[in-house]
Scaffold this motif. Structure first.
Motif, PDB file in Angstrom:
ATOM      1  N   LEU A 108      22.832  44.659  62.810  1.00  0.00           N
ATOM      2  CA  LEU A 108      24.123  45.307  62.607  1.00  0.00           C
ATOM      3  C   LEU A 108      24.216  46.722  63.178  1.00  0.00           C
ATOM      4  O   LEU A 108      25.155  47.024  63.931  1.00  0.00           O
ATOM      5  N   PRO A 109      23.292  47.634  62.888  1.00  0.00           N
ATOM      6  CA  PRO A 109      23.428  48.987  63.439  1.00  0.00           C
ATOM      7  C   PRO A 109      23.464  49.003  64.970  1.00  0.00           C
ATOM      8  O   PRO A 109      24.265  49.720  65.569  1.00  0.00           O
ATOM      9  N   GLY A 110      22.637  48.220  65.594  1.00  0.00           N
ATOM     10  CA  GLY A 110      22.590  48.185  67.053  1.00  0.00           C
ATOM     11  C   GLY A 110      23.830  47.580  67.672  1.00  0.00           C
ATOM     12  O   GLY A 110      24.322  48.070  68.699  1.00  0.00           O
ATOM     13  N   VAL A 111      24.351  46.533  67.075  1.00  0.00           N
ATOM     14  CA  VAL A 111      25.576  45.914  67.581  1.00  0.00           C
ATOM     15  C   VAL A 111      26.734  46.905  67.477  1.00  0.00           C
ATOM     16  O   VAL A 111      27.548  47.031  68.398  1.00  0.00           O
ATOM     17  N   ILE A 112      26.799  47.628  66.366  1.00  0.00           N
ATOM     18  CA  ILE A 112      27.849  48.640  66.212  1.00  0.00           C
ATOM     19  C   ILE A 112      27.665  49.734  67.255  1.00  0.00           C
ATOM     20  O   ILE A 112      28.620  50.127  67.940  1.00  0.00           O
ATOM     21  N   ALA A 113      26.437  50.240  67.402  1.00  0.00           N
ATOM     22  CA  ALA A 113      26.175  51.315  68.362  1.00  0.00           C
ATOM     23  C   ALA A 113      26.509  50.907  69.795  1.00  0.00           C
ATOM     24  O   ALA A 113      26.928  51.743  70.594  1.00  0.00           O
ATOM     25  N   ALA A 114      26.360  49.627  70.108  1.00  0.00           N
ATOM     26  CA  ALA A 114      26.660  49.145  71.458  1.00  0.00           C
ATOM     27  C   ALA A 114      28.155  49.150  71.752  1.00  0.00           C
ATOM     28  O   ALA A 114      28.558  49.133  72.913  1.00  0.00           O
ATOM     29  N   SER A 115      28.985  49.217  70.706  1.00  0.00           N
ATOM     30  CA  SER A 115      30.435  49.099  70.886  1.00  0.00           C
ATOM     31  C   SER A 115      31.202  50.361  70.532  1.00  0.00           C
ATOM     32  O   SER A 115      32.421  50.320  70.403  1.00  0.00           O
ATOM     33  N   THR A 116      30.512  51.491  70.332  1.00  0.00           N
ATOM     34  CA  THR A 116      31.201  52.739  69.984  1.00  0.00           C
ATOM     35  C   THR A 116      30.441  53.926  70.555  1.00  0.00           C
ATOM     36  O   THR A 116      29.245  53.818  70.864  1.00  0.00           O
ATOM     37  N   THR A 117      31.141  55.046  70.670  1.00  0.00           N
ATOM     38  CA  THR A 117      30.487  56.298  71.052  1.00  0.00           C
ATOM     39  C   THR A 117      30.221  57.177  69.830  1.00  0.00           C
ATOM     40  O   THR A 117      29.672  58.272  69.968  1.00  0.00           O
ATOM     41  N   LEU A 118      30.603  56.702  68.652  1.00  0.00           N
ATOM     42  CA  LEU A 118      30.338  57.447  67.415  1.00  0.00           C
ATOM     43  C   LEU A 118      28.854  57.390  67.083  1.00  0.00           C
ATOM     44  O   LEU A 118      28.172  56.407  67.397  1.00  0.00           O
TER      45      LEU A 118
END
Length: 168
Positions: A71-81
């Protein structure tokens, strides 16, 4: 009130750990939201959330995950936050989740706290927010002073504990 921090967990079974982040943000008067999204069960929803979070005013995302901990990596791959990963203790005492979160490829960083370290994730998020907000910085400073005061009190309390061979 718009959330500045978004707390995402793979399932509500992570809530007992992530509640510490919620309580810390609440104590420091930081608006936040909490949602359950799964990188494996709801991948489209995770990507949509990550792409839209910044536009909704979210400044930092805290993402908790156990086992495969995608989950953290998938989110990080889709945002600049900035994304802060919280490995959840499950199998292998959380080592599997820790390694999954911390071993991100170049260009997709995820800040990572200790296994079940939800409170530290919240404090790290607040430290990030405090860089651009004097009011948050002041509340954070007060919180840190409170930590200092607790240890000073503990040390004074220990001074009166007596043992036959204790030298201080």
């Amino acid at each position: 009130m718009k959330p500045l921090v978004s707390i995402i967990m793979g399932s509500t079974s992570d809530l007992p750990v992530m509640e510490k982040a919620c309580k810390q943000l609440d104590e420091l008067q930081i608006p936040f939201e909490v949602n359950a999204l799964s990188a494996h069960r709801t991948p489209e929803a995770v990507e949509t959330f990550a792409r839209e979070a910044k536009g909704r005013g979210v400044k930092v995302i805290i993402a908790a995950a156990g086992m495969a901990a995608a989950l953290p990596g998938v989110i990080a791959a889709s945002t600049t936050l900035p994304v802060i990963g919280v490995p959840i203790k499950g199998m292998l005492d959380g080592l599997d989740a820790l390694l999954s979160i911390v071993q991100m490829p170049p260009g997709i960083p995820v800040a990572t706290v200790s296994v079940n370290g939800a409170q530290n994730a919240a404090i790290l998020a607040v430290e990030m927010l405090a860089l651009g907000d004097d009011s948050i910085a002041s509340r954070l400073s007060d919180f840190k002073q409170g930590l200092k005061a607790k240890i000073e009190k503990a040390n004074k309390d220990l001074a009166v504990v007596r043992y036959e061979y204790k030298t201080n």
